[in-house]
Design an enzyme around this catalytic site. Structure first.
Site, PDB file in Angstrom:
ATOM      1  N   HIS A  56       0.854  -1.203   0.000  1.00  0.00           N
ATOM      2  CA  HIS A  56       0.000   0.000   0.000  1.00  0.00           C
ATOM      3  C   HIS A  56       0.879   1.239   0.000  1.00  0.00           C
ATOM      4  CE1 HIS A  56      -3.906   2.056   0.994  1.00  0.00           C
ATOM      5  NE2 HIS A  56      -3.032   3.021   1.286  1.00  0.00           N
ATOM      6  N   HIS A  58       1.425   5.446  -2.061  1.00  0.00           N
ATOM      7  CA  HIS A  58       0.904   6.527  -2.911  1.00  0.00           C
ATOM      8  C   HIS A  58       2.077   7.199  -3.614  1.00  0.00           C
ATOM      9  CE1 HIS A  58      -3.326   6.561  -1.463  1.00  0.00           C
ATOM     10  NE2 HIS A  58      -2.771   6.033  -0.388  1.00  0.00           N
ATOM     11  N   GLN A 151      -9.701   9.300  -4.906  1.00  0.00           N
ATOM     12  CA  GLN A 151      -9.348   9.962  -3.648  1.00  0.00           C
ATOM     13  C   GLN A 151     -10.490  10.811  -3.086  1.00  0.00           C
ATOM     14  OE1 GLN A 151      -5.864  10.706  -1.725  1.00  0.00           O
ATOM     15  NE2 GLN A 151      -7.740  10.794  -0.512  1.00  0.00           N
ATOM     16  N   HIS A 209      -9.291   1.607   0.224  1.00  0.00           N
ATOM     17  CA  HIS A 209      -9.161   2.323   1.484  1.00  0.00           C
ATOM     18  C   HIS A 209     -10.496   2.144   2.199  1.00  0.00           C
ATOM     19  CE1 HIS A 209      -5.851   4.179  -0.626  1.00  0.00           C
ATOM     20  NE2 HIS A 209      -5.571   4.993   0.377  1.00  0.00           N
ATOM     21  N   GLU A 212     -10.906   4.212   7.180  1.00  0.00           N
ATOM     22  CA  GLU A 212      -9.731   4.900   7.749  1.00  0.00           C
ATOM     23  C   GLU A 212     -10.237   6.050   8.625  1.00  0.00           C
ATOM     24  OE1 GLU A 212      -5.484   6.948   6.452  1.00  0.00           O
ATOM     25  OE2 GLU A 212      -6.993   6.568   4.918  1.00  0.00           O
ATOM     26  N   ASP A 308       2.567   3.269   2.840  1.00  0.00           N
ATOM     27  CA  ASP A 308       1.524   4.268   2.608  1.00  0.00           C
ATOM     28  C   ASP A 308       2.086   5.579   2.078  1.00  0.00           C
ATOM     29  OD1 ASP A 308      -0.998   5.357   2.436  1.00  0.00           O
ATOM     30  OD2 ASP A 308      -1.329   5.519   4.585  1.00  0.00           O
ATOM     31  N   TRP A 314       0.657  13.960   3.771  1.00  0.00           N
ATOM     32  CA  TRP A 314       0.170  13.292   4.976  1.00  0.00           C
ATOM     33  C   TRP A 314       1.282  12.936   5.960  1.00  0.00           C
ATOM     34  CZ3 TRP A 314      -1.525  12.391   0.033  1.00  0.00           C
ATOM     35  CH2 TRP A 314      -2.871  12.707  -0.218  1.00  0.00           C
TER      36      TRP A 314
END
Length: 411
Positions: A56, A58, A151, A209, A212, A308, A314
């Site tokens: 996982h 991005h 997203q 996802h 979360e 991630d 983030w």
């Protein structure tokens, strides 16, 4: 033999093993292999493992930290807002350059397989085009899967479902979703249904996802497990994050775990990010946020750990080191028995390889000679030391190497 690794220790505890490699594959695996190699590596005292796998990530956002500004609150929602501000300023070349830089880091750390989500809510599909280009360029070194990720919400973002279908037609591999970010619980459940039906019709895997959030009533994983069975997707679906499970009551979880197990849905936790972003509304006691890893494993559910984020809106840290991910996962889940620590190592190697459906993965005759030689004597020591990667092999070729860096203390 093209190459022989001598006197290796394997993740299952076997030691004194020689690994013979020919034609990019493992040709022999036995003690004191008689055949000589054109090149030989002495792995005495070292752990030899298949490569690390990140289930996982991005990559479209990686290394963009500080663009257009720093996430002042450090929260998930401000990160999403920041990504929305950055998207209009993105260029394909900048996306490619940052992703390629990260891939260099990954190879140096023995990370040779990555499943990365790519945002499809930009009608230009700029990030999709960029990462398809990156996937082609790094194919000699990294097995990369792309997930079509809405997203901003499949139903919440105008045109997102059509753009997701376009991305799949362009060559994106996996169907993604984010049901907890839809406007209502009902629309979240509807997005799960639509996406699972689409994936089943296309013969694709699913990675959503899912939940979360700290909200114990966010239960889209239940819907995902149901739709997986209804659509015949058993063994091809993963729920990522699942942080709401940390806040759910035990009675409900006792129902949920068997449902997940019988549907074959895997779980992907992201320890570094889950422990950072969850529990933000709490004072004290403060929730850890990461999903129930030991309970999931005990129920017979595959659990992988993902990185991630690395230096993005983030998360301002990270380096592509999956041993750092396993280290955090071990601590957050309090998995400190010898067996549990070993399971954390498997959560960044064998288990995500199974979830991604990687072919030729492993250490056995006939497997691809994709290997990492770690300066550690066991999987537990590898996590403890975040062991140096002495050699990284891709199809039998050394693609990265480093000097030993072990402490003199060995437990």
């Amino acid at each position: 033999m093209d190459l022989v690794i001598r006197n290796a220790t394997l993740a299952d505890g076997r030691s004194g093993v020689d690994i013979g490699i020919a034609g990019g594959r493992i040709a022999a695996l036995e003690p004191r292999l008689a055949a000589q190699g054109a090149r030989e590596l002495d792995a005495t005292g070292c752990l030899v493992t298949p490569p690390f796998v990140d289930a996982h990530f991005h990559m479209d956002a990686t290394l963009s930290y500080g663009l257009p500004r720093v996430n002042a609150s450090g929260t998930l929602l401000e990160g999403i807002a920041l990504w929305g501000e950055l998207k209009p300023e993105l260029t394909q070349q900048a996306l490619v350059d940052r992703a390629l830089q990260y891939c260099d880091w990954a190879v140096a750390r023995g990370l040779l397989a990555i499943r990365t989500h790519v945002d499809i809510c930009d009608p230009r599909l700029l990030a999709v085009e960029a990462l398809l280009d990156v996937k082609r360029r790094v194919a000699p070194y990294i097995d990369m899967q792309l997930v079509a990720f809405p997203q901003d919400g499949l139903l919440r973002s105008p045109g997102a479902f059509g753009q997701l279908k376009r991305a799949i037609a362009m060559g994106v591999d996996v169907v993604g979703g984010i049901p907890h970010f839809e406007r209502t619980m009902g629309e979240g459940a509807e997005s799960v249904r639509l996406l699972c039906e689409f994936a089943a019709a296309q013969g694709l895997r699913v990675d959503m996802h899912c939940d979360e959030t700290d909200d114990p009533l966010s239960r889209h994983i239940e819907t995902l497990a149901y739709e997986t069975q209804r659509c015949g997707l058993q063994g091809r679906v993963a729920g990522s994050h699942l942080t709401s499970m940390h806040s759910m009551d035990n009675y409900y979880v006792s129902k949920l775990l068997p449902l997940m197990q019988e549907s074959g849905v895997a779980a992907i936790a992201n320890p570094l990010i889950n422990i950072t972003l969850q529990g933000r509304h709490d004072t004290y006691p403060k929730r850890r946020g990461m999903t129930r890893v030991p309970e999931l494993l005990a129920a017979g559910i595959d659990v992988a750990f993902g990185h991630d984020c690395v230096m993005d809106p983030w998360y301002g840290l990270g380096s592509g080191d999956m041993l750092e991910v396993a280290h955090m996962g071990l601590h957050v889940a309090q998995m400190t028995s010898q067996q549990a620590m070993h399971q954390c190592f498997l959560a960044v190697t064998e288990t995500p390889a199974r979830i991604l459906g990687l072919e030729g993965y492993g250490i056995a005759p006939g497997c691809d000679a994709n290997l990492v030689v770690l300066d550690a004597g066991s999987t537990v020591e590898a996590i403890r030391l975040r062991a140096a990667r002495r050699w990284v092999l891709r199809r039998g070729q050394v693609v990265a190497e480093a000097p030993p860096a072990r402490s003199a203390l060995h437990l």
